[in-house]
Design an enzyme around this catalytic site. Structure first.
Site, mmCIF file in Angstrom:
data_model
loop_
_atom_site.group_PDB
_atom_site.id
_atom_site.type_symbol
_atom_site.label_atom_id
_atom_site.label_comp_id
_atom_site.label_asym_id
_atom_site.label_seq_id
_atom_site.Cartn_x
_atom_site.Cartn_y
_atom_site.Cartn_z
ATOM 1 N N LYS A 1 0.866 -1.186 0.000
ATOM 2 C CA LYS A 1 0.000 0.000 0.000
ATOM 3 C C LYS A 1 0.898 1.229 0.000
ATOM 4 O O LYS A 1 2.055 1.161 0.398
ATOM 5 C CB LYS A 1 -0.864 0.013 1.267
ATOM 6 C CG LYS A 1 -2.132 0.818 1.123
ATOM 7 C CD LYS A 1 -3.209 0.019 0.410
ATOM 8 C CE LYS A 1 -4.563 0.656 0.514
ATOM 9 N NZ LYS A 1 -5.629 -0.301 0.240
HETATM 10 P P1 NAD Z 1 -13.031 7.605 -2.339
HETATM 11 O O1 NAD Z 1 -11.941 8.595 -2.276
HETATM 12 O O2 NAD Z 1 -13.653 7.307 -3.642
HETATM 13 O O3 NAD Z 1 -14.194 8.029 -1.313
HETATM 14 C C1 NAD Z 1 -13.950 8.275 0.037
HETATM 15 C C2 NAD Z 1 -15.221 8.816 0.656
HETATM 16 O O4 NAD Z 1 -15.024 8.917 2.060
HETATM 17 C C3 NAD Z 1 -15.587 10.220 0.177
HETATM 18 O O5 NAD Z 1 -16.998 10.308 0.004
HETATM 19 C C4 NAD Z 1 -15.159 11.116 1.327
HETATM 20 O O6 NAD Z 1 -15.906 12.322 1.416
HETATM 21 C C5 NAD Z 1 -15.452 10.209 2.502
HETATM 22 N N1 NAD Z 1 -14.718 10.581 3.706
HETATM 23 C C6 NAD Z 1 -13.407 10.908 3.828
HETATM 24 N N2 NAD Z 1 -13.125 11.247 5.094
HETATM 25 C C7 NAD Z 1 -14.268 11.122 5.783
HETATM 26 C C8 NAD Z 1 -14.622 11.338 7.139
HETATM 27 N N3 NAD Z 1 -13.729 11.736 8.022
HETATM 28 N N4 NAD Z 1 -15.912 11.126 7.521
HETATM 29 C C9 NAD Z 1 -16.839 10.740 6.627
HETATM 30 N N5 NAD Z 1 -16.562 10.499 5.311
HETATM 31 C C10 NAD Z 1 -15.294 10.694 4.914
HETATM 32 O O7 NAD Z 1 -12.439 6.261 -1.665
HETATM 33 P P2 NAD Z 1 -12.858 4.759 -1.942
HETATM 34 O O8 NAD Z 1 -12.038 4.224 -3.059
HETATM 35 O O9 NAD Z 1 -14.335 4.653 -1.985
HETATM 36 O O10 NAD Z 1 -12.321 4.046 -0.607
HETATM 37 C C11 NAD Z 1 -13.052 4.055 0.608
HETATM 38 C C12 NAD Z 1 -12.519 2.980 1.531
HETATM 39 O O11 NAD Z 1 -12.616 1.707 0.886
HETATM 40 C C13 NAD Z 1 -11.039 3.116 1.925
HETATM 41 O O12 NAD Z 1 -10.868 2.620 3.230
HETATM 42 C C14 NAD Z 1 -10.343 2.213 0.937
HETATM 43 O O13 NAD Z 1 -9.098 1.762 1.396
HETATM 44 C C15 NAD Z 1 -11.337 1.081 0.855
HETATM 45 N N6 NAD Z 1 -11.237 0.258 -0.357
HETATM 46 C C16 NAD Z 1 -11.338 0.812 -1.588
HETATM 47 C C17 NAD Z 1 -11.270 -0.018 -2.703
HETATM 48 C C18 NAD Z 1 -11.452 0.510 -4.104
HETATM 49 O O14 NAD Z 1 -11.504 -0.305 -5.034
HETATM 50 N N7 NAD Z 1 -11.586 1.816 -4.315
HETATM 51 C C19 NAD Z 1 -11.056 -1.391 -2.554
HETATM 52 C C20 NAD Z 1 -10.978 -1.923 -1.262
HETATM 53 C C21 NAD Z 1 -11.071 -1.082 -0.170
#
Ligand code: NAD
Length: 429
Positions: A114
């Site tokens: 990561k």
């Molecule tokens: P993203 O950047 O697309 O979205 C993140 C969201 O979280 C946004 O809506 C943002 O406003 C919100 N956010 C940020 N800080 C916040 C807070 N303090 N309180 C409330 N909301 C908050 O990110 P993503 O790709 O959707 O990833 C989200 C989570 O899922 C992360 O933990 C990431 O590691 C995990 N994840 C993502 C993927 C992927 O394919 N994108 C895969 C596995 C896990």
């Protein structure tokens, strides 16, 4: 290529402590071979790079980026790149370790890594973000590669950023090998070698897990109410697919605001608003804006954290009314938060299982590039569902056998696969 920075990390989320506690607990239960335990307790490589970029105003700024490679016993390192001001070595280390468990559990030929940049991307223009991304890729150099370490999108990174990384990496190689390097990253736009369906793979996988839970517990998903924290890639697609199961979205929180509507929030309208509003929900009118402190207490059946780590803690776990917590985010529940939920009898589908649809989709993108094939979205989603069903079954079985919860069950399946590999192969020299 890797350099040391003198700057201390700005803020720690303490996720490393959480992941190591979970690992130690699972290793004790399954009596993990002591040598393998020692190996998996450490990260293989930790890269920290400082690199300069000229901003639109002509000034030069120096950025700090990270890539932590935890373990590659099962295949090339795999894991996302995050652009966020909580990115530091501690966070990257914890998230890299979770990736090793996740890929092992999913039965993929990958290890765990990561990284990201310590940055708030909202402070930079698109052309600045492109230069930052390209220069970060250049600084990482041959520490990443299609058979060595394959990044993917994560918080605040997307298909466009992956396309810039792939283009920069390939452009620094001989033109004759350009297409042999396309799979240095996954999560690319479809037109740049991406996989149809990779955009929705994580949310689709979250819902595939929820469907498995419903089947096991004899729950009819129709009419079930759910809340989602984070309305980015994972949050939106989870809501999209849960609506197809007949569920009702009653509350959403993003970094800017929290919303509630007991009659149901339309995720498509919310997405449209967010895209037109710089990916922020502030000002959305399809639901009532509520105090952020009231979000976790909105009555629901299913709760989906899909934002950052350590969001469900002793401070709010008691407020959660859901029967199921489906961890879309990585590490959203801390140790105290989990203990409270377990006492309340809440089922938890752990992150390394719940959000594994993303890395499974990435695996198919990598394979598609490697084989120079192009697959249809229906085939891809079916393959992802199939792998999730298999993992869910193995986790439930391990939990039953060892009399543990699903998080420990998932760890045991993952650690068993890693132990078997080390035992079969031995240690060089
Ligand atoms: P993203 O950047 O697309 O979205 C993140 C969201 O979280 C946004 O809506 C943002 O406003 C919100 N956010 C940020 N800080 C916040 C807070 N303090 N309180 C409330 N909301 C908050 O990110 P993503 O790709 O959707 O990833 C989200 C989570 O899922 C992360 O933990 C990431 O590691 C995990 N994840 C993502 C993927 C992927 O394919 N994108 C895969 C596995 C896990």
């Amino acid at each position: 290529m890797a350099t040391q920075t003198k700057e201390a990390p700005v803020r720690k989320e303490g996720m490393y402590e959480v992941v190591m506690k979970q690992f130690t607990h699972a290793a004790d239960i399954m009596k993990l071979e002591p040598g393998v335990r020692k190996i998996l307790s450490k990260t293989n490589t930790e890269i920290e790079v400082n690199f300069p970029v000229r901003l639109d105003n002509g000034q030069i700024e120096v950025f700090t980026g990270y890539r932590v490679q935890h373990n590659n016993a099962l295949g090339p390192y795999k894991g996302g790149l995050r652009y966020h001001d909580t990115v530091d070595l501690d966070a990257a280390r914890a998230l890299a370790i979770w990736m090793t468990w996740k890929t092992a559990l999913a039965g993929l030929p990958f290890g765990g890594a990561k990284g990201g940049i310590h940055i708030n991307p909202k402070n930079y223009s698109k052309s600045e973000l492109e230069r930052i991304t390209r220069r970060f890729t250049y600084a990482l150099g041959d520490n990443i590669g299609p058979d060595l370490d394959i990044p993917a999108p994560d918080v605040n990174t997307n298909a466009q950023i992956m396309a810039w990384i792939a283009d920069t990496f390939s452009s620094t190689k001989s033109p004759s090998t350009r297409f042999a390097n396309l799979h240095v990253v996954t999560g690319k736009p479809v037109g740049a070698g991406g996989l149809a369906g990779r955009d929705r793979a994580t949310g689709f996988g979250v819902v595939a897990n929820i469907k498995n839970w419903a089947k096991l517990k004899n729950v009819d998903l129709k009419g079930k109410r759910f809340i989602v924290q984070g309305f980015g890639n994972v949050g939106y697609w989870t809501a999209h697919f849960l609506l197809k199961e007949g569920c009702i979205l009653v509350a959403v929180q993003d970094v800017s605001a929290s919303f509630r509507n007991d009659k149901g929030i339309d995720p498509e309208a919310m997405l449209e608003f967010s895209m037109a509003n710089g990916r922020s929900l502030k000002g959305f009118t399809g639901a009532e804006e509520i105090d952020p402190g009231k979000f976790w207490g909105v009555p629901c059946d299913i709760c989906v954290p899909a934002a950052l780590g350590n969001q469900i803690t002793a401070a709010n776990a008691d407020q959660i009314t859901a029967k199921l917590l489906a961890e879309g985010a990585n590490g959203p529940t801390d140790i105290e938060g989990e203990a409270i939920l377990k006492k309340k009898g809440v089922d938890i589908i752990p992150d390394i299982l719940c959000n594994s649809g993303g890395v499974i989709g990435s695996y198919y993108e990598w394979l598609q590039n490697k084989r120079a094939e192009i697959w249809k979205i229906e085939e891809v989603l079916e393959m992802i569902h199939d792998k999730i069903d298999t993992s869910f079954g193995k986790v439930a079985e391990a939990a039953e056998k060892y009399k543990v919860d699903w998080r420990m069950g998932a760890y045991i399946v993952a650690l068993q696969r890693l132990e078997d590999t080390y035992m079969d192969r031995g240690i060089f020299p």
